[in-house]
Design an enzyme around this catalytic site. Structure first.
Site, PDB file in Angstrom:
ATOM      1  N   ARG A  27       0.825  -1.230   0.000  1.00 45.26           N
ATOM      2  CA  ARG A  27       0.000   0.000   0.000  1.00 45.26           C
ATOM      3  C   ARG A  27       0.845   1.258   0.000  1.00 45.26           C
ATOM      4  NH1 ARG A  27      -5.453  -0.820   2.290  1.00 45.26           N
ATOM      5  NH2 ARG A  27      -6.079  -2.690   1.196  1.00 45.26           N
ATOM      6  N   ARG A  31      -3.514   6.575   1.234  1.00 48.75           N
ATOM      7  CA  ARG A  31      -4.051   7.781   1.870  1.00 48.75           C
ATOM      8  C   ARG A  31      -3.131   8.502   2.848  1.00 48.75           C
ATOM      9  NH1 ARG A  31      -9.393   4.679   3.536  1.00 48.75           N
ATOM     10  NH2 ARG A  31      -7.734   3.146   3.648  1.00 48.75           N
ATOM     11  N   ARG A  40      -7.041  11.315  -5.718  1.00 54.32           N
ATOM     12  CA  ARG A  40      -8.283  10.569  -5.479  1.00 54.32           C
ATOM     13  C   ARG A  40      -9.490  11.516  -5.491  1.00 54.32           C
ATOM     14  NH1 ARG A  40     -10.960   9.310  -0.783  1.00 54.32           N
ATOM     15  NH2 ARG A  40     -11.759   7.195  -0.494  1.00 54.32           N
ATOM     16  N   ASP A  77      -6.759  -2.744  -7.302  1.00 54.89           N
ATOM     17  CA  ASP A  77      -7.268  -3.435  -6.126  1.00 54.89           C
ATOM     18  C   ASP A  77      -7.508  -4.890  -6.488  1.00 54.89           C
ATOM     19  OD1 ASP A  77      -8.294  -2.619  -3.286  1.00 54.89           O
ATOM     20  OD2 ASP A  77      -9.614  -4.210  -4.008  1.00 54.89           O
ATOM     21  N   TYR A 154     -14.636 -12.126  -0.093  1.00 59.17           N
ATOM     22  CA  TYR A 154     -15.407 -10.917  -0.402  1.00 59.17           C
ATOM     23  C   TYR A 154     -16.592 -11.241  -1.312  1.00 59.17           C
ATOM     24  CZ  TYR A 154     -11.708  -8.219   1.769  1.00 59.17           C
ATOM     25  OH  TYR A 154     -10.824  -7.705   2.683  1.00 59.17           O
TER      26      TYR A 154
HETATM   27  O1  CP3 Z   1       0.220  -1.808  -2.450  1.00 55.27           O
HETATM   28  C1  CP3 Z   1      -0.159  -0.914  -3.223  1.00 55.27           C
HETATM   29  O2  CP3 Z   1       0.192   0.295  -3.116  1.00 55.27           O
HETATM   30  C2  CP3 Z   1      -1.009  -1.312  -4.423  1.00 55.27           C
HETATM   31  C3  CP3 Z   1      -2.411  -1.065  -4.323  1.00 55.27           C
HETATM   32  C4  CP3 Z   1      -3.307  -1.991  -3.543  1.00 55.27           C
HETATM   33  C5  CP3 Z   1      -4.539  -1.546  -2.995  1.00 55.27           C
HETATM   34  N1  CP3 Z   1      -5.215  -2.611  -2.506  1.00 55.27           N
HETATM   35  C6  CP3 Z   1      -4.999  -0.152  -3.022  1.00 55.27           C
HETATM   36  C7  CP3 Z   1      -6.075   0.252  -2.107  1.00 55.27           C
HETATM   37  C8  CP3 Z   1      -3.237  -3.376  -3.303  1.00 55.27           C
HETATM   38  C9  CP3 Z   1      -2.111  -4.353  -3.609  1.00 55.27           C
HETATM   39  C10 CP3 Z   1      -4.446  -3.751  -2.640  1.00 55.27           C
HETATM   40  C11 CP3 Z   1      -4.765  -5.137  -2.259  1.00 55.27           C
HETATM   41  C12 CP3 Z   1      -5.967  -5.418  -1.483  1.00 55.27           C
HETATM   42  N2  CP3 Z   1      -7.196  -4.836  -1.586  1.00 55.27           N
HETATM   43  C13 CP3 Z   1      -6.061  -6.473  -0.532  1.00 55.27           C
HETATM   44  C14 CP3 Z   1      -4.974  -7.435  -0.184  1.00 55.27           C
HETATM   45  C15 CP3 Z   1      -3.929  -6.837   0.658  1.00 55.27           C
HETATM   46  C16 CP3 Z   1      -4.369  -6.416   2.031  1.00 55.27           C
HETATM   47  O3  CP3 Z   1      -4.375  -5.200   2.285  1.00 55.27           O
HETATM   48  O4  CP3 Z   1      -4.713  -7.288   2.835  1.00 55.27           O
HETATM   49  C17 CP3 Z   1      -7.369  -6.461  -0.022  1.00 55.27           C
HETATM   50  C18 CP3 Z   1      -7.934  -7.366   1.060  1.00 55.27           C
HETATM   51  C19 CP3 Z   1      -8.083  -5.423  -0.703  1.00 55.27           C
HETATM   52  C20 CP3 Z   1      -9.520  -5.077  -0.570  1.00 55.27           C
HETATM   53  C21 CP3 Z   1      -9.667  -3.692  -0.086  1.00 55.27           C
HETATM   54  N3  CP3 Z   1      -9.427  -2.575  -0.867  1.00 55.27           N
HETATM   55  C22 CP3 Z   1     -10.068  -3.260   1.196  1.00 55.27           C
HETATM   56  C23 CP3 Z   1     -10.427  -4.172   2.355  1.00 55.27           C
HETATM   57  C24 CP3 Z   1     -10.067  -1.853   1.167  1.00 55.27           C
HETATM   58  C25 CP3 Z   1     -10.493  -0.915   2.252  1.00 55.27           C
HETATM   59  C26 CP3 Z   1      -9.407  -0.819   3.250  1.00 55.27           C
HETATM   60  C27 CP3 Z   1      -9.114   0.587   3.648  1.00 55.27           C
HETATM   61  O5  CP3 Z   1      -7.942   0.794   4.018  1.00 55.27           O
HETATM   62  O6  CP3 Z   1     -10.008   1.440   3.584  1.00 55.27           O
HETATM   63  C28 CP3 Z   1      -9.614  -1.448  -0.106  1.00 55.27           C
HETATM   64  C29 CP3 Z   1      -9.425  -0.063  -0.572  1.00 55.27           C
HETATM   65  C30 CP3 Z   1      -8.034   0.312  -1.005  1.00 55.27           C
HETATM   66  N4  CP3 Z   1      -7.256  -0.428  -1.846  1.00 55.27           N
HETATM   67  C31 CP3 Z   1      -7.356   1.544  -0.706  1.00 55.27           C
HETATM   68  C32 CP3 Z   1      -6.128   1.505  -1.403  1.00 55.27           C
HETATM   69  C33 CP3 Z   1      -5.082   2.588  -1.469  1.00 55.27           C
HETATM   70  C34 CP3 Z   1      -7.918   2.671   0.128  1.00 55.27           C
HETATM   71  C35 CP3 Z   1      -9.005   3.264  -0.681  1.00 55.27           C
HETATM   72  C36 CP3 Z   1      -9.161   4.752  -0.634  1.00 55.27           C
HETATM   73  O7  CP3 Z   1      -8.340   5.508  -1.179  1.00 55.27           O
HETATM   74  O8  CP3 Z   1     -10.210   5.157  -0.103  1.00 55.27           O
END
Ligand code: CP3
Length: 355
Positions: A27, A31, A40, A77, A154
């Site tokens: 990540r 944010r 964003r 994602d 999911y």
């Molecule tokens: O690593 C990176 O920078 C690459 C981008 C990336 C994101 N999600 C961006 C993201 C990667 C590799 C993921 C993987 C992901 N997404 C996983 C597996 C890894 C982990 O974190 O366990 C999972 C379970 C998801 C599903 C997901 N997407 C969730 C549960 C959420 C909400 C979590 C939160 O922090 O709010 C997301 C949203 C998400 N994916 C964000 C980002 C930067 C935050 C969204 C935003 O900007 O509002």
């Protein structure tokens, strides 16, 4: 096609010598960076950001402009794949991901099919090629996917869950239906990752965030077996270069030997396991990626440096086989300046260990 100028990340995964321990952060585009929040906002929401190749490219590069990171990761994602399978992904503000049509009915499961990655996920492939062009061979680009089990969590729950009662209910009452979902999802992930490789991804990672919630025997049958199939189905070379892969099961430390045996190049570790003991358990079978607690980044510069050194010292002597990372994604509340301390310490201290 030659390797990137800084190829330490690829070399460490392939067990070739490096002058320092390479690092990137799960990540890393997110944010905690004000410039990410600004892009964003321009995109309107997170999903629009993922679906716009030029904005996805822009945020992928943001952490690399600030920090001396050794790899870029595609901004996207894991849930884009079930979205392309027709489940209707949306992000309710402040609530995390949700699906409009969770997968629970037998007829819906039987009509599930693997999407064509260039059609329904064409925006991801466009982002990969655009990011590769923008990186201009500076550092490698990592592509990724969720594991079939984590995606199924999911897809079946319809959102995040604290007890996973719907998917586990299916696992223990209709395992045939769950296997059907996992089978189709596995085919989808193989073609999705291979399309990312063909579009320019130089390494790929499988995120198994929820496999660690299973029992030992269920983990092997419902998560690891499918990741093994994916690893077997991945392209291992493109333009004469090896494309290494990494498998990360959060809370999978108990099953490390089994994970290391599926044919992957690297295994990701969360912070619950001591990386030195992990290394002794897998020998030189695989490279290891990890594993500092992301919450260390809430410490002082001194404690951040000390904790980073602990991980490097615990991994121990040698000049390859370790990619430094966080044990899970960076928190959105992380002070950005603290990341600089981590990056500089990992590079400087790992050089001293090679002398
Ligand atoms: O690593 C990176 O920078 C690459 C981008 C990336 C994101 N999600 C961006 C993201 C990667 C590799 C993921 C993987 C992901 N997404 C996983 C597996 C890894 C982990 O974190 O366990 C999972 C379970 C998801 C599903 C997901 N997407 C969730 C549960 C959420 C909400 C979590 C939160 O922090 O709010 C997301 C949203 C998400 N994916 C964000 C980002 C930067 C935050 C969204 C935003 O900007 O509002």
């Amino acid at each position: 096609m030659s390797r990137p100028k800084n190829d330490a990340f690829l070399r460490a995964l392939l067990k070739e010598p490096t002058d320092f321990t390479p690092l990137w952060m799960m990540r890393q585009a997110g944010r905690y960076l004000p410039e990410y929040c600004a892009t964003r906002k321009r995109a309107g929401n997170f999903l629009n950001l993922c679906k716009s190749p030029s904005m996805a490219c822009e945020v992928t590069l943001q952490p690399l402009a600030r920090y001396d990171l050794d790899a870029a990761i595609l901004f996207s994602d894991i849930l884009t794949v079930p979205d392309a399978m027709g489940l209707g992904l949306y992000f309710a503000e402040g609530e995390g991901p949700k699906f409009e049509r969770p997968l629970r009915e037998e007829w819906a499961i039987n009509s599930l099919s693997a999407p064509d990655p260039y059609d329904h996920l064409g925006y991801v492939m466009d982002a990969v090629s655009e990011i590769r062009r923008a990186l201009n061979n500076s550092v490698p680009l990592i592509g990724f996917s969720g594991s079939p089990y984590t995606l199924a969590c999911y897809m079946i729950e319809g959102q995040g869950s604290s007890d996973f009662r719907h998917i586990k209910g299916m696992l223990y009452s209709r395992p045939d239906l769950l296997h059907k979902i996992l089978d189709v999802t596995t085919q989808a992930v193989i073609s999705y990752l291979n399309a990312q490789i063909d579009s320019g991804a130089q390494a790929v990672m499988i995120f198994d965030t929820w496999g660690g919630s299973l029992s030992a025997s269920a983990y092997k049958e419902f998560s690891l077996a499918y990741m093994q199939r994916i690893v077997a189905g991945l392209k291992k070379e493109k333009d004469g270069q090896r494309i290494p892969n990494i498998v990360f099961t959060k809370n999978g430390g108990l099953w490390l030997e089994d994970i290391a045996a599926i044919g992957c190049d690297g295994v990701g570790l969360d912070w619950g396991i001591d990386i030195g003991s992990a290394r002794r358990r897998v020998g030189d079978k695989v490279a290891l990626q990890g594993n500092i607690d992301p919450n260390v980044l809430f410490g002082t510069p001194e404690t951040i440096a000390a904790e980073a050194k602990k991980v490097l010292d615990s991994f121990g002597p040698g000049n390859t086989g370790h990619v430094f990372n966080l044990g899970h994604g960076i928190s959105q509340y992380t002070p950005p300046e603290n990341v600089t301390v981590l990056v500089e310490t990992v590079h400087a201290h790992s050089r001293t260990l090679r002398k």
